[in-house]
Motif scaffolding. Structure first.
Motif, short mmCIF file in Angstrom:
data_model
loop_
_atom_site.label_atom_id
_atom_site.label_comp_id
_atom_site.label_asym_id
_atom_site.label_seq_id
_atom_site.Cartn_x
_atom_site.Cartn_y
_atom_site.Cartn_z
N TYR A 134 -44.04 -14.85 13.26
CA TYR A 134 -44.93 -15.40 12.25
C TYR A 134 -44.15 -15.79 11.00
CZ TYR A 134 -44.70 -10.54 10.54
OH TYR A 134 -44.26 -9.30 10.09
N ASP A 135 -44.72 -16.70 10.23
CA ASP A 135 -44.09 -17.15 8.99
C ASP A 135 -45.13 -17.79 8.09
OD1 ASP A 135 -43.92 -20.32 9.09
OD2 ASP A 135 -43.40 -19.61 11.10
N VAL A 136 -44.79 -17.93 6.82
CA VAL A 136 -45.54 -18.75 5.87
C VAL A 136 -44.63 -19.91 5.50
CG1 VAL A 136 -46.49 -18.89 3.54
CG2 VAL A 136 -47.04 -16.94 5.00
N SER A 137 -45.14 -21.13 5.70
CA SER A 137 -44.31 -22.32 5.54
C SER A 137 -44.76 -23.17 4.36
CB SER A 137 -44.38 -23.17 6.82
OG SER A 137 -43.68 -24.39 6.64
N LEU A 138 -43.75 -23.60 3.59
CA LEU A 138 -43.96 -24.57 2.50
C LEU A 138 -43.32 -25.90 2.85
CD1 LEU A 138 -43.09 -22.19 -0.50
CD2 LEU A 138 -45.30 -22.54 0.62
N VAL A 139 -42.96 -26.08 4.13
CA VAL A 139 -42.33 -27.33 4.57
C VAL A 139 -43.26 -28.51 4.36
CG1 VAL A 139 -41.38 -28.55 6.58
CG2 VAL A 139 -40.85 -26.13 6.22
N ASP A 140 -44.57 -28.29 4.50
CA ASP A 140 -45.56 -29.34 4.25
C ASP A 140 -46.13 -29.26 2.84
OD1 ASP A 140 -45.23 -30.43 6.74
OD2 ASP A 140 -46.99 -29.49 7.61
N GLY A 141 -45.42 -28.58 1.94
CA GLY A 141 -45.89 -28.45 0.57
C GLY A 141 -46.68 -27.17 0.37
N GLY A 179 -53.33 -32.44 -9.42
CA GLY A 179 -52.59 -31.24 -9.80
C GLY A 179 -52.94 -29.99 -9.03
N GLY A 180 -53.71 -30.12 -7.92
CA GLY A 180 -54.12 -28.94 -7.18
C GLY A 180 -53.15 -28.52 -6.10
N ALA A 181 -52.04 -29.23 -5.96
CA ALA A 181 -51.06 -28.91 -4.92
C ALA A 181 -49.71 -29.49 -5.31
CB ALA A 181 -51.51 -29.45 -3.57
N CYS A 182 -48.67 -29.00 -4.62
CA CYS A 182 -47.30 -29.45 -4.88
C CYS A 182 -46.71 -29.99 -3.58
CB CYS A 182 -46.47 -28.28 -5.40
SG CYS A 182 -44.82 -28.74 -5.99
N LYS A 183 -46.32 -31.23 -3.57
CA LYS A 183 -45.79 -31.87 -2.37
C LYS A 183 -44.40 -31.34 -2.02
CE LYS A 183 -47.98 -36.36 -3.41
NZ LYS A 183 -47.70 -37.79 -3.68
N SER A 184 -44.05 -31.47 -0.76
CA SER A 184 -42.67 -31.26 -0.36
C SER A 184 -41.86 -32.50 -0.73
CB SER A 184 -42.58 -31.02 1.14
OG SER A 184 -42.93 -32.21 1.84
N ALA A 185 -40.55 -32.35 -0.82
CA ALA A 185 -39.70 -33.51 -1.11
C ALA A 185 -39.79 -34.55 0.00
CB ALA A 185 -38.26 -33.06 -1.31
N CYS A 186 -39.98 -34.09 1.24
CA CYS A 186 -40.13 -35.01 2.36
C CYS A 186 -41.33 -35.91 2.16
CB CYS A 186 -40.25 -34.24 3.68
SG CYS A 186 -40.61 -35.28 5.11
N GLU A 187 -42.48 -35.32 1.82
CA GLU A 187 -43.68 -36.13 1.62
C GLU A 187 -43.55 -37.02 0.40
OE1 GLU A 187 -48.47 -35.67 0.76
OE2 GLU A 187 -47.18 -33.90 0.71
N VAL A 210 -32.42 -29.52 -3.92
CA VAL A 210 -32.78 -28.88 -5.18
C VAL A 210 -34.25 -28.50 -5.18
CG1 VAL A 210 -33.25 -31.09 -6.33
CG2 VAL A 210 -32.67 -29.08 -7.70
N TYR A 211 -35.08 -29.27 -4.44
CA TYR A 211 -36.51 -28.99 -4.39
C TYR A 211 -36.81 -27.80 -3.47
CZ TYR A 211 -36.84 -33.55 -6.63
OH TYR A 211 -36.70 -34.61 -7.49
N PRO A 220 -39.12 -16.30 -1.79
CA PRO A 220 -37.92 -16.11 -0.97
C PRO A 220 -38.17 -15.82 0.51
CG PRO A 220 -38.26 -14.24 -2.43
CD PRO A 220 -39.21 -15.29 -2.86
N ARG A 221 -39.39 -15.45 0.90
CA ARG A 221 -39.65 -15.16 2.30
C ARG A 221 -40.39 -16.29 3.01
NH1 ARG A 221 -40.31 -9.30 4.55
NH2 ARG A 221 -38.38 -8.42 3.76
N SER A 222 -40.62 -17.39 2.34
CA SER A 222 -41.33 -18.52 2.94
C SER A 222 -40.35 -19.59 3.39
CB SER A 222 -42.32 -19.12 1.94
OG SER A 222 -43.32 -18.20 1.59
N TYR A 223 -40.76 -20.36 4.41
CA TYR A 223 -39.97 -21.52 4.82
C TYR A 223 -39.95 -22.52 3.67
CZ TYR A 223 -38.83 -21.19 9.79
OH TYR A 223 -38.25 -20.87 11.00
N SER A 224 -38.77 -22.97 3.28
CA SER A 224 -38.66 -23.94 2.20
C SER A 224 -38.27 -25.33 2.70
CB SER A 224 -37.63 -23.46 1.17
OG SER A 224 -36.35 -23.28 1.78
N TYR A 225 -37.63 -25.38 3.89
CA TYR A 225 -37.33 -26.66 4.54
C TYR A 225 -37.19 -26.39 6.03
CZ TYR A 225 -32.32 -25.63 5.17
OH TYR A 225 -31.12 -25.09 5.56
N ALA A 226 -37.03 -27.44 6.83
CA ALA A 226 -37.19 -27.33 8.28
C ALA A 226 -36.29 -26.32 8.96
CB ALA A 226 -36.99 -28.71 8.92
N TYR A 227 -35.06 -26.12 8.44
CA TYR A 227 -34.12 -25.23 9.12
C TYR A 227 -33.90 -23.92 8.36
CZ TYR A 227 -33.18 -29.16 12.18
OH TYR A 227 -33.33 -30.18 13.09
#
Length: 334
Positions: A134-141, A179-187, A210-211, A220-227
């Motif tokens: 299991y994980d919590v991902s911010l890859v999609d923002g 302003g209700g969400a923060c995009k990923s750099a990819c998006e 940098v993003y 620190p325990r969430s996915y920040s990018y794909a790898y």
């Protein structure tokens, strides 16, 4: 015959241990219970998307008012993701539209559709008598603070997630409309370098930006990018899971240990074997409780009886002790 007779007379031992083993076996068959808790100061509409090949759960989307919870049962080997939608309202045509995390179904149920980025995602792959991942991902923002906590399982079973309000830290170039969400750099930039695509589709070529490092520093325990696997994927065996939106500050404790709810990241690799604790205090305590349920043994434990002059009880006690040791070793080796 004497040994069988001993076990027959000590049926509370045998019955309790059989129940423990049956419960453990049923847990492996039944999968996991997911409980959603809303601690936000507003209503959240969770969305549920099963992966290809996994059955749909009881619901694919529902309303979760402030302070409420709801649970679902998932079978073994189930895989999918959860997220929270915010500020959902009816449009002029009677369709439900959500400000963040909308799944585009126009209904409370997402009906097989996923979250529109940006959205904080909780991702699960349940084992079948083996580890859950299991994980919590911010890859999609990011749109909501969220944590995952496991209960009743064995292994590391660490809490994970993001309790920081990234909407307050979000750079202007990543802010979603409203302003209700923060995009990923990819998006935000649709660049292969940020999306880990094209010539950047491997761990060697797609590096933190940098993003993503900003996301990682805050969560620190969430996915920040794909790898970002090494410090972002966690494992547990046979647990139930609670997904909490807008969790309390990190003074809370993990259900498995005394470390802060979201401690410093580990270097656990996906698929690695966690430290297992099949002979946990709770299991051992259950066995001890069953043992003391026999009045003669309880008397012996507090010094009210002597084994001298009671050879049958002595033999019975030794037989039960051997049986307990065997069962403990079986649990330890699983």
């Amino acid at each position: 015959m004497g040994l069988f007779s001993s076990f027959h007379h000590s049926s509370p031992f045998f019955s309790t241990l059989i129940v423990l083993l049956l419960v453990k076996g049923l847990k492996e068959v039944s999968g996991a219970t997911f409980t959603f808790v809303n601690k936000c100061e507003f209503t959240v509409w969770p969305g549920i998307l099963a992966s290809a090949g996994s059955p749909k759960l009881e619901s694919t989307g529902f309303e979760l008012v402030q302070g409420s919870s709801r649970s679902f049962q998932a079978p073994t080997a189930w895989s999918g993701r959860f997220w929270g939608r915010t500020n959902c309202n009816l449009d002029g045509s009677g369709r439900i539209i959500c400000n963040t995390g909308d799944c585009g179904s126009g209904e409370i149920e997402c009906n097989g559709a996923g979250a529109t980025p940006p959205a904080t995602l909780a991702e699960f792959t349940l084992g079948s008598g083996s580890q859950d991942f299991y994980d919590v991902s911010l890859v999609d923002g990011y749109n909501l603070p969220m944590i995952i906590e496991g209960t009743g399982g064995s292994g590391t079973c660490s809490s994970t997630g993001c309790i920081t309000d990234l909407n307050q830290l979000c750079p202007a170039e990543l802010k979603a409309e409203g302003g209700g969400a923060c995009k990923s750099a990819c998006e935000a930039f649709a660049s292969p370098e940020y999306c880990c695509s094209g010539t950047y589709n491997s761990p060697a070529t797609c590096r933190p930006s940098v993003y993503s490092e900003m996301f990682k520093s805050a969560c620190p325990r969430s996915y920040s990018y794909a790898y970002d696997d090494a410090t972002s994927t966690f494992t547990c065996n046979g647990a139930d899971y609670t997904i909490t939106f807008c969790p309390s500050p990190p003074s809370q404790k993990s259900s498995r240990d005394s470390s802060p709810m979201i401690p410093e990241p580990t270097t656990e690799q996906p698929g690695s074997e966690p430290e297992t604790k099949p002979g946990s205090e709770s299991e051992l305590g259950s066995l001890q409780g069953a043992t003391l349920s026999n009045s003669w043994l309880a008397d012996m434990a507090i010094g009210g009886s002597s084994m001298a002059g009671k050879p049958n009880l002595a033999f019975q006690f030794m037989s039960n002790l051997i049986f307990l040791v065997v069962i403990y070793l079986v649990l330890l080796l699983e």
